[in-house]
Structures are given as C-alpha cells and as structure tokens.
Design a protein around this motif. Structure first.
Motif, PDB file in Angstrom:
ATOM      1  N   PRO A  45      14.325  88.101  40.428  1.00 33.84           N
ATOM      2  CA  PRO A  45      13.401  86.964  40.388  1.00 33.84           C
ATOM      3  C   PRO A  45      13.778  85.923  39.348  1.00 33.84           C
ATOM      4  O   PRO A  45      13.690  84.721  39.594  1.00 33.84           O
ATOM      5  CB  PRO A  45      12.054  87.621  40.046  1.00 33.84           C
ATOM      6  N   HIS A  46      14.223  86.387  38.164  1.00 33.59           N
ATOM      7  CA  HIS A  46      14.574  85.485  37.063  1.00 33.59           C
ATOM      8  C   HIS A  46      15.904  85.913  36.454  1.00 33.59           C
ATOM      9  O   HIS A  46      16.277  87.089  36.542  1.00 33.59           O
ATOM     10  CB  HIS A  46      13.506  85.528  35.963  1.00 33.59           C
ATOM     11  N   PRO A  47      16.621  84.992  35.819  1.00 36.54           N
ATOM     12  CA  PRO A  47      17.843  85.383  35.110  1.00 36.54           C
ATOM     13  C   PRO A  47      17.533  86.446  34.067  1.00 36.54           C
ATOM     14  O   PRO A  47      16.588  86.321  33.285  1.00 36.54           O
ATOM     15  CB  PRO A  47      18.294  84.074  34.451  1.00 36.54           C
ATOM     16  N   GLY A  48      18.315  87.489  34.050  1.00 37.11           N
ATOM     17  CA  GLY A  48      18.106  88.583  33.108  1.00 37.11           C
ATOM     18  C   GLY A  48      17.431  89.786  33.723  1.00 37.11           C
ATOM     19  O   GLY A  48      17.569  90.906  33.219  1.00 37.11           O
ATOM     20  N   ASP A  75      15.704  79.865  38.241  1.00 37.90           N
ATOM     21  CA  ASP A  75      16.579  79.680  37.077  1.00 37.90           C
ATOM     22  C   ASP A  75      15.857  80.003  35.772  1.00 37.90           C
ATOM     23  O   ASP A  75      16.414  79.856  34.689  1.00 37.90           O
ATOM     24  CB  ASP A  75      17.154  78.269  37.026  1.00 37.90           C
ATOM     25  N   GLY A  76      14.598  80.445  35.869  1.00 32.01           N
ATOM     26  CA  GLY A  76      13.870  80.877  34.677  1.00 32.01           C
ATOM     27  C   GLY A  76      13.473  79.775  33.726  1.00 32.01           C
ATOM     28  O   GLY A  76      13.123  80.046  32.576  1.00 32.01           O
ATOM     29  N   SER A  77      13.451  78.536  34.186  1.00 32.15           N
ATOM     30  CA  SER A  77      13.234  77.417  33.265  1.00 32.15           C
ATOM     31  C   SER A  77      11.778  77.247  32.855  1.00 32.15           C
ATOM     32  O   SER A  77      11.476  76.443  31.971  1.00 32.15           O
ATOM     33  CB  SER A  77      13.739  76.118  33.895  1.00 32.15           C
ATOM     34  N   ALA A  78      10.862  77.996  33.454  1.00 30.51           N
ATOM     35  CA  ALA A  78       9.442  77.873  33.095  1.00 30.51           C
ATOM     36  C   ALA A  78       8.986  78.993  32.168  1.00 30.51           C
ATOM     37  O   ALA A  78       7.797  79.278  32.060  1.00 30.51           O
ATOM     38  CB  ALA A  78       8.579  77.866  34.355  1.00 30.51           C
ATOM     39  N   SER A  79       9.933  79.614  31.466  1.00 30.30           N
ATOM     40  CA  SER A  79       9.581  80.765  30.619  1.00 30.30           C
ATOM     41  C   SER A  79       8.861  80.367  29.337  1.00 30.30           C
ATOM     42  O   SER A  79       8.224  81.210  28.700  1.00 30.30           O
ATOM     43  CB  SER A  79      10.845  81.566  30.272  1.00 30.30           C
ATOM     44  N   HIS A  80       8.961  79.090  28.935  1.00 32.60           N
ATOM     45  CA  HIS A  80       8.330  78.630  27.691  1.00 32.60           C
ATOM     46  C   HIS A  80       7.489  77.379  27.992  1.00 32.60           C
ATOM     47  O   HIS A  80       7.840  76.274  27.578  1.00 32.60           O
ATOM     48  CB  HIS A  80       9.391  78.295  26.634  1.00 32.60           C
ATOM     49  N   PRO A  81       6.390  77.528  28.708  1.00 30.18           N
ATOM     50  CA  PRO A  81       5.609  76.357  29.115  1.00 30.18           C
ATOM     51  C   PRO A  81       5.105  75.536  27.930  1.00 30.18           C
ATOM     52  O   PRO A  81       4.508  76.075  26.997  1.00 30.18           O
ATOM     53  CB  PRO A  81       4.447  76.962  29.907  1.00 30.18           C
ATOM     54  N   SER A  87      12.479  73.422  26.337  1.00 27.83           N
ATOM     55  CA  SER A  87      11.917  72.656  27.447  1.00 27.83           C
ATOM     56  C   SER A  87      12.508  73.141  28.771  1.00 27.83           C
ATOM     57  O   SER A  87      13.565  73.781  28.808  1.00 27.83           O
ATOM     58  CB  SER A  87      12.230  71.172  27.272  1.00 27.83           C
ATOM     59  N   GLU A  88      11.828  72.850  29.855  1.00 30.04           N
ATOM     60  CA  GLU A  88      12.331  73.250  31.176  1.00 30.04           C
ATOM     61  C   GLU A  88      13.698  72.623  31.445  1.00 30.04           C
ATOM     62  O   GLU A  88      14.580  73.264  32.030  1.00 30.04           O
ATOM     63  CB  GLU A  88      11.336  72.844  32.267  1.00 30.04           C
ATOM     64  N   LYS A  89      13.897  71.388  31.013  1.00 29.12           N
ATOM     65  CA  LYS A  89      15.180  70.724  31.225  1.00 29.12           C
ATOM     66  C   LYS A  89      16.292  71.462  30.504  1.00 29.12           C
ATOM     67  O   LYS A  89      17.376  71.713  31.058  1.00 29.12           O
ATOM     68  CB  LYS A  89      15.108  69.271  30.755  1.00 29.12           C
ATOM     69  N   ARG A  90      16.043  71.846  29.258  1.00 28.96           N
ATOM     70  CA  ARG A  90      17.057  72.566  28.497  1.00 28.96           C
ATOM     71  C   ARG A  90      17.318  73.945  29.097  1.00 28.96           C
ATOM     72  O   ARG A  90      18.462  74.369  29.247  1.00 28.96           O
ATOM     73  CB  ARG A  90      16.616  72.699  27.038  1.00 28.96           C
ATOM     74  N   LEU A  91      16.239  74.641  29.449  1.00 31.11           N
ATOM     75  CA  LEU A  91      16.394  75.994  29.977  1.00 31.11           C
ATOM     76  C   LEU A  91      17.087  76.016  31.333  1.00 31.11           C
ATOM     77  O   LEU A  91      17.793  76.971  31.664  1.00 31.11           O
ATOM     78  CB  LEU A  91      15.017  76.668  30.074  1.00 31.11           C
ATOM     79  N   SER A  92      16.909  74.970  32.134  1.00 28.42           N
ATOM     80  CA  SER A  92      17.554  74.935  33.452  1.00 28.42           C
ATOM     81  C   SER A  92      19.069  74.926  33.335  1.00 28.42           C
ATOM     82  O   SER A  92      19.780  75.351  34.255  1.00 28.42           O
ATOM     83  CB  SER A  92      17.085  73.702  34.245  1.00 28.42           C
ATOM     84  N   VAL A  93      19.560  74.464  32.193  1.00 28.37           N
ATOM     85  CA  VAL A  93      21.002  74.483  31.917  1.00 28.37           C
ATOM     86  C   VAL A  93      21.388  75.731  31.131  1.00 28.37           C
ATOM     87  O   VAL A  93      22.398  76.385  31.408  1.00 28.37           O
ATOM     88  CB  VAL A  93      21.418  73.218  31.130  1.00 28.37           C
ATOM     89  N   GLN A  97      23.836  79.688  31.786  1.00 32.11           N
ATOM     90  CA  GLN A  97      24.936  79.987  30.864  1.00 32.11           C
ATOM     91  C   GLN A  97      24.738  81.360  30.223  1.00 32.11           C
ATOM     92  O   GLN A  97      25.694  82.122  30.039  1.00 32.11           O
ATOM     93  CB  GLN A  97      25.019  78.902  29.794  1.00 32.11           C
ATOM     94  N   GLU A  98      23.484  81.677  29.894  1.00 30.57           N
ATOM     95  CA  GLU A  98      23.189  82.997  29.351  1.00 30.57           C
ATOM     96  C   GLU A  98      23.536  84.086  30.362  1.00 30.57           C
ATOM     97  O   GLU A  98      24.067  85.144  30.001  1.00 30.57           O
ATOM     98  CB  GLU A  98      21.707  83.096  28.982  1.00 30.57           C
ATOM     99  N   SER A  99      23.235  83.827  31.634  1.00 30.05           N
ATOM    100  CA  SER A  99      23.523  84.816  32.677  1.00 30.05           C
ATOM    101  C   SER A  99      25.019  85.071  32.807  1.00 30.05           C
ATOM    102  O   SER A  99      25.451  86.221  32.972  1.00 30.05           O
ATOM    103  CB  SER A  99      22.958  84.358  34.022  1.00 30.05           C
ATOM    104  N   VAL A 100      25.812  84.025  32.751  1.00 31.29           N
ATOM    105  CA  VAL A 100      27.265  84.192  32.829  1.00 31.29           C
ATOM    106  C   VAL A 100      27.757  85.088  31.709  1.00 31.29           C
ATOM    107  O   VAL A 100      28.557  86.010  31.916  1.00 31.29           O
ATOM    108  CB  VAL A 100      27.975  82.810  32.772  1.00 31.29           C
ATOM    109  N   GLU A 101      27.254  84.834  30.504  1.00 35.99           N
ATOM    110  CA  GLU A 101      27.670  85.642  29.352  1.00 35.99           C
ATOM    111  C   GLU A 101      27.172  87.087  29.491  1.00 35.99           C
ATOM    112  O   GLU A 101      27.901  88.036  29.168  1.00 35.99           O
ATOM    113  CB  GLU A 101      27.145  85.016  28.058  1.00 35.99           C
ATOM    114  N   ALA A 102      25.948  87.263  29.971  1.00 37.86           N
ATOM    115  CA  ALA A 102      25.405  88.618  30.131  1.00 37.86           C
ATOM    116  C   ALA A 102      26.214  89.416  31.146  1.00 37.86           C
ATOM    117  O   ALA A 102      26.539  90.588  30.912  1.00 37.86           O
ATOM    118  CB  ALA A 102      23.942  88.540  30.567  1.00 37.86           C
ATOM    119  N   LEU A 103      26.555  88.807  32.266  1.00 42.53           N
ATOM    120  CA  LEU A 103      27.350  89.493  33.280  1.00 42.53           C
ATOM    121  C   LEU A 103      28.739  89.832  32.749  1.00 42.53           C
ATOM    122  O   LEU A 103      29.303  90.885  33.058  1.00 42.53           O
ATOM    123  CB  LEU A 103      27.442  88.633  34.540  1.00 42.53           C
TER     124      LEU A 103
END
Length: 252
Positions: A45-48, A75-81, A87-93, A97-103
């Motif tokens: 459902p969400h990255p991570g 993309d999990g961008s609403a995790s910090h409303p 912000s959603e804009k920052r998290l959408s990017v 990137q976090e997911s790539v590193e985690a994988l």
C-alpha cells in the motif's frame, strides 16, 4: 477513514510480544509458499510496507532466483499531513528515493526487479477498491504467487489493498497470501481476532534480519515525525523492535 500510527500502540501487552499462540505457529518453507520457477508479486500500500511485512521473505526468494514484481500502490506522500518539514511535494520525491535505497539494502537485484508505482493517493483508498482491482490485474499473470497486506489488518489502506489484491489474484488465476502488519500492534486482548489457524512462520537467520532492519532505516522520513505538528514517527521503536524477530508471519 481509519488511519493509525504504530507509535500510538505503545502498551507493552501488544499481540506481537504477548500472545502465547505465537510460539505454536507452524513453520513453512519458501518452497511451499512459492513453487520453483514461480514469480512472486508483492503489493505494498505504501513505500516501506514491503520491508516491514516481508523484507526477509523477499531476500529468501531473491536468493532462490525467483522473479520478483513489486507494486507500490501509493507514494506515501500523505504520511505527514500539514507538515512543512515533510510536505507532500517533498515526500512525493523523497519516499521513492528511500525505497530504492531500502531495496538495495535488502540485496535485491535492482536490474531485474520489476517495480511499478501506482500513483494512488495514500489515506484515500477506501472508495477505490474496484479501481485497484483493475490496476493490479494488469500486472498479474496465472501462476503468480501474490503477497499483500492482510484484508483485516486494521487500517483502510492496508485492508482495501489486501482485498483488491485478493480479488485480482482470483480473477487472474494466481495464489494469494495475506501479510499482517498493523495487526500485531493491537492490544493483547484482541488476539482472538487473529486467524491463528492460517498463520505460518517463515524463519529468518541473523543476517537476513539484520539486512531487513538496515533497509527499514533507509526510510528517514518515517523514522522522524514532526514534533511541531504532533506527528509521531511511523517507524516507531516498537515497530523496529518487532522487525528484529527471527521470523515473519504469513496467513495461508
């Protein structure tokens, strides 16, 4: 809609560390879950969620040479409303990137891992189950073994994605397994809601657990909430502690 932060469940008597049934869950091998040559599909459902739910299993399947497909529904961008820091804009990017590193930390073969980002909005999936079934079905094929969050995990996004994944797998002719995530952090008194008869343990060695924990720490945005907004970390110390258990649970 139901939403939940694992950090809200801070009582010591949670299901994951107090239910006596955990000791008696039968062990299952990866060969029994995913037959030789079959493709494993993880729908998060969400990255991570893929790391928290089955970061160990993904490592085992990769080491056996199974083709892997990952669908990240949001993309999990609403995790910090309301947060200015996250912000959603920052998290959408940032979160992809976090997911790539985690994988990468899990040791998965990024050159051959098939990864699709759905672009749905998190915390807004409750009324989109049919659309999710249609979307997920595009990426499944007969014979796949599909893993997603338990259909009764306890939050709207997890429950809806689990139901949609199950329906899509049924339509295509794939096998489906549930992965409980939030459910383990319910109060111990709710342990009767867990379908223990369906639970199976996938055992993990020390190195596999360590890589899984290392991968979870790639999600810096989820390790840090926003105190100015009263937002606690999603990846709380309690959750990180549970992730160090030498097994993962699958509902068969």
């Amino acid at each position: 809609m139901k939403t939940l932060s694992l950090s809200e469940s801070t009582l010591p008597a949670q299901i994951w560390n107090n239910a006596p049934q955990l000791e008696n869950i039968p062990v299952i091998g990866t060969h029994s879950l995913v037959p030789a040559g079959a493709r494993a599909v993880l729908i998060a459902p969400h990255p991570g969620d893929e790391v928290v739910a089955c970061g160990g299993l993904l490592q085992l399947l990769s080491s056996l040479g199974h083709p892997l497909q990952l669908l990240s529904i949001t993309d999990g961008s609403a995790s910090h409303p309301g947060s200015r820091q996250w912000s959603e804009k920052r998290l959408s990017v940032f979160r992809p990137q976090e997911s790539v590193e985690a994988l990468r930390r899990l040791g998965l073969p990024m050159h051959s891992l098939k990864w699709v980002r759905g672009g749905f909005t998190d915390n807004a999936l409750y009324d989109q189950e049919n659309q999710l079934v249609e979307f997920i079905s595009r990426y499944l094929r007969p014979g796949d073994v599909v893993f997603s969050t338990w259909r009764e995990d306890g939050t709207d996004d997890h429950d809806v994605v689990g139901r949609a994944s199950f329906r899509a797998a049924q339509q295509i002719g794939a096998t489906f397994y549930d992965l409980p995530v939030w459910a383990w952090h319910r109060p111990e008194r709710e342990q009767k809601q867990i379908p223990w008869e369906r639970a199976r343990k996938v055992r993990l060695d020390t190195w596999t657990v360590a890589r899984k924990s290392h991968a979870a720490h790639a999600y810096a945005s989820q390790l840090n909430g926003d105190p100015t907004m009263g937002i606690a970390p999603t990846l709380s110390p309690t959750l990180l502690e549970r992730m160090r258990l030498p097994y993962e649970i699958v509902f068969v």
